[in-house]
Write a protein that holds these residues in place. Structure first.
Motif, PDB file in Angstrom:
ATOM      1  N   UNK A 308      -9.898  12.243  23.048  1.00 61.51           N
ATOM      2  CA  UNK A 308     -10.062  13.441  22.782  1.00 61.51           C
ATOM      3  C   UNK A 308     -11.661  13.831  23.086  1.00 61.51           C
ATOM      4  N   UNK A 309     -12.027  13.534  24.257  1.00 62.73           N
ATOM      5  CA  UNK A 309     -13.411  13.882  24.707  1.00 62.73           C
ATOM      6  C   UNK A 309     -13.602  15.123  25.061  1.00 62.73           C
ATOM      7  N   UNK A 310     -14.664  15.544  25.100  1.00 64.50           N
ATOM      8  CA  UNK A 310     -15.153  16.996  25.766  1.00 64.50           C
ATOM      9  C   UNK A 310     -16.115  17.019  26.550  1.00 64.50           C
ATOM     10  N   UNK A 311     -16.343  17.811  27.468  1.00 62.39           N
ATOM     11  CA  UNK A 311     -17.422  18.015  28.400  1.00 62.39           C
ATOM     12  C   UNK A 311     -18.661  18.014  27.821  1.00 62.39           C
ATOM     13  N   UNK A 312     -19.645  17.416  28.656  1.00 62.23           N
ATOM     14  CA  UNK A 312     -20.972  17.542  28.240  1.00 62.23           C
ATOM     15  C   UNK A 312     -21.838  18.172  29.136  1.00 62.23           C
ATOM     16  N   UNK A 313     -23.007  18.717  28.549  1.00 65.65           N
ATOM     17  CA  UNK A 313     -24.112  19.374  29.327  1.00 65.65           C
ATOM     18  C   UNK A 313     -25.552  18.485  28.972  1.00 65.65           C
ATOM     19  N   UNK A 314     -26.325  18.331  30.192  1.00 70.13           N
ATOM     20  CA  UNK A 314     -27.723  17.778  29.950  1.00 70.13           C
ATOM     21  C   UNK A 314     -28.579  18.529  30.825  1.00 70.13           C
ATOM     22  N   UNK A 315     -29.816  18.947  29.816  1.00 73.98           N
ATOM     23  CA  UNK A 315     -30.762  19.839  30.625  1.00 73.98           C
ATOM     24  C   UNK A 315     -32.052  18.817  30.655  1.00 73.98           C
ATOM     25  N   UNK A 316     -32.682  18.803  31.869  1.00 73.88           N
ATOM     26  CA  UNK A 316     -33.739  18.120  31.842  1.00 73.88           C
ATOM     27  C   UNK A 316     -34.844  18.521  32.547  1.00 73.88           C
TER      28      UNK A 316
END
Length: 412
Positions: A308-316
């Motif tokens: 049950x993973x969910x998509x992720x976002x990363x801002x750098x």
């Protein structure tokens, strides 16, 4: 005999990728600037975007480096107040890359990296011993690639990715009065990467890259039980207490858009946006040859575990200031999302929402030779553990530190 349910922890590390988080340690210069990607100064760009090779200011470029990564995870049962802490060794990710212009508009390259791999070691008698006691993961990426310069300001590139992984996992099986080990050192898979790189003027770099999903195949895994031999027949194990298994783990795709802008000849800023499609990873299936340790009523040799993973976002965001001809100072910040909720917390591969601060120096000892140093500190947010599937509840906290040393050489 009570049916044995081998928990998700057994499966999550089978193919080295299942922690659901990316270890952002593939370039020392990039780490110092929050692991941003739009930097085409040397061959380290090859991991991030194969198209960047076309803009390396050298016909032949070589880059290599290594990191130390130290993590500490603490778990506490809020009802009993019992507390446990990991004793993890220092992880040592590595990378090496080469890029060569065979023609003015055609470049070829190769990148080796270890983007996934760590060891987590809990006390053997901790509260989650049936989930994991010790887990060692290793992953290796081999990427040959090519880039074509379509115009003086634009290039396109592609890479073939061969991934090799291994796992060595220990956990307790209290129903049987012992423990088991899950091992596979021949898991593999393949995929591809594609990217575009733009340099419309001498101030701006733009990188757009995509890394495909990879199905990691484990066909020769071995599960070994350390229990009374008298129990072997009832579990359909061989005389040595072992069985084989097969599994396929889908590794999700990743998108990255990055840009670097030179505000002045000495000062530049970089930014990245990463998207990882972890919502494709909702369960993992393990198929044992004979052992009846699964959880499917129609076939007790098959174990299906929810993820049950969910998509992720990363801002750098990162920056570099050229202090003088020899020294460049760098710093950065990024926010890293965990791919799962508290209800799906994975004790074998703990992940947290984290604020990460990075810094480093770039040193030029000769016109074509560079040395880079970098460090980072992650400040993970504590989280409430509410995993009903594993009957695992409490609070988890973590700390993480990174440091790296890299070398680069633009030969001619």
């Amino acid at each position: 005999m009570k049916k044995i349910v081998v928990t998700t922890a057994l499966l999550a590390g089978v193919l080295s990728y299942a922690g659901g988080f990316r270890v952002s340690l593939q370039g020392v210069k990039q780490l110092a600037m929050a692991h941003t990607s739009a930097h085409a100064e040397d061959a380290s760009v090859t991991f991030f975007n194969p198209a960047g090779m076309s803009f390396i200011p050298s016909k032949l470029s070589i880059a290599a480096g290594g990191f130390g990564a130290k993590t500490l995870v603490t778990y506490q049962n809020l009802s009993t107040l019992d507390s446990y802490e990991t004793n993890n060794p220092i992880g040592t990710p590595l990378y090496a890359a080469v890029a060569y212009k065979i023609m003015d508009n055609i470049s070829v390259g190769f990148n080796f990296s270890t983007p996934f791999g760590s060891t987590i070691e809990w006390p053997s008698d901790w509260a989650g011993k049936e989930i994991v006691q010790r887990l060692e993961l290793k992953a290796f990426y081999f990427q040959p690639m090519v880039s074509f310069k379509l115009a003086p300001w634009m290039s396109v590139g592609g890479s073939y990715i061969y991934a090799k992984g291994s796992v060595n996992w220990d956990k307790a099986v209290t129903q049987l009065g012992g423990s088991l080990n899950l091992t596979d050192d021949k898991a593999s898979g393949s995929g591809f990467g594609i990217g575009f790189y733009f340099q419309p003027n001498d101030k701006l770099d733009v990188s757009i890259a995509y890394r495909s999903p990879i199905d990691m195949e484990a066909d020769k895994g071995v599960v070994s039980f350390n229990i009374s031999p008298a129990l072997y027949p009832s579990l359909h194990l061989d005389a040595s207490g072992k069985d084989s298994f097969k599994a396929t783990l889908p590794l999700v795709d990743e998108y990255t858009i990055g840009a670097t802008y030179k505000i002045t000849p000495k000062w530049m800023v970089s930014g990245d946006f990463n998207y990882s499609g972890w919502d494709q990873y909702n369960q993992l299936t393990l198929d044992f040859a004979n052992a009846t340790i699964g959880n499917q009523p129609t076939d007790p040799t098959i174990l299906v575990s929810p993820k049950n993973f969910q998509s992720t976002q990363t801002w750098r965001v990162g920056t570099q200031y050229q202090i003088n001809d020899m020294i460049a100072a760098r710093a950065g910040y990024y926010y890293d999302e965990s791919p799962y909720t508290d209800e799906n917390f994975q004790a074998e591969t703990p992940s947290f929402d984290s604020n990460v601060i990075t810094a480093g120096l770039g040193l030029k000892f000769a016109k074509n030779f560079g040395v880079d140093v970098a460090g980072g500190i992650a400040l993970p947010k504590s989280r409430e553990v509410k995993n009903a599937y594993n009957n695992f509840y409490g609070q988890a906290k973590a700390k993480a530190y990174y440091f790296g040393l890299g070398l680069s050489y633009n030969a001619f």
